[in-house]
Design an enzyme around this catalytic site. Structure first.
Site, short mmCIF file in Angstrom:
data_model
loop_
_atom_site.label_atom_id
_atom_site.label_comp_id
_atom_site.label_asym_id
_atom_site.label_seq_id
_atom_site.Cartn_x
_atom_site.Cartn_y
_atom_site.Cartn_z
N GLY A 11 0.95 -1.11 -0.04
CA GLY A 11 -0.04 -0.19 -0.10
C GLY A 11 0.91 1.28 -0.03
N CYS A 12 1.99 1.19 0.14
CA CYS A 12 3.09 2.27 0.06
C CYS A 12 3.25 3.08 -1.34
CB CYS A 12 4.36 2.04 0.74
SG CYS A 12 5.60 3.43 0.44
#
Length: 149
Positions: A11-12
């Site tokens: 998700g980064c």
């Protein structure tokens, strides 16, 4: 082109940009979750040992940004214990090239280009580490500096 094991925080946004740059250059990635990987001291040190202890840490981690943890004040043994207990503190990405057993911590485009090659891009910043938004505070670890191992 290289096949890399790419340890990231799912998700980064920073890791997504890093993956995109690697894949655009023709590299293939085996993605692994940095936060849930079963790190041993030896496995983590294989990435970190060549670097100074402060460079082991993700400068965007909340405990570092708040001043609660000061990486420059830590000895290697204490730093390693913290990273093993709290992987959010680990500078990322961690990349491993199994073909030659080389490793890299963080994502400076010049260093990655020297290591395995990236496609030239006039629009790519000199570093793909950090948050995707320069106006927002980032609580996700995206790394600091890095060096080939």
């Amino acid at each position: 082109m290289s096949h890399l094991v790419f340890f990231e925080k799912p998700g980064c946004g920073g890791n997504a940009r890093q993956r995109a740059a690697l894949q655009a250059a023709g590299h293939t990635l085996e993605r692994r979750n940095l936060l849930t990987a079963h790190w041993t001291p030896e496995a983590l040190l294989a990435f970190l040992a060549p670097l100074p202890v402060p460079d082991w840490f993700n400068r965007a981690a909340p405990r570092i940004k708040s001043g609660e943890l000061v990486p420059e004040a830590l000895q290697a043994e204490a730093a390693l214990a913290l990273l093993l207990a709290e992987p959010l503190l680990i500078r990322r990405p961690l990349m491993w090239n199994p073909a030659d057993d080389s490793r890299m911590v963080g994502f400076d485009t010049a260093a990655v280009t020297d290591w395995i090659g990236l496609e030239p891009s006039a629009q790519r910043p000199s570093s793909l580490e950090g948050c995707s938004s320069p106006t927002k505070s980032c609580s996700t670890p995206t790394g600091g500096q890095h060096a080939p191992v």
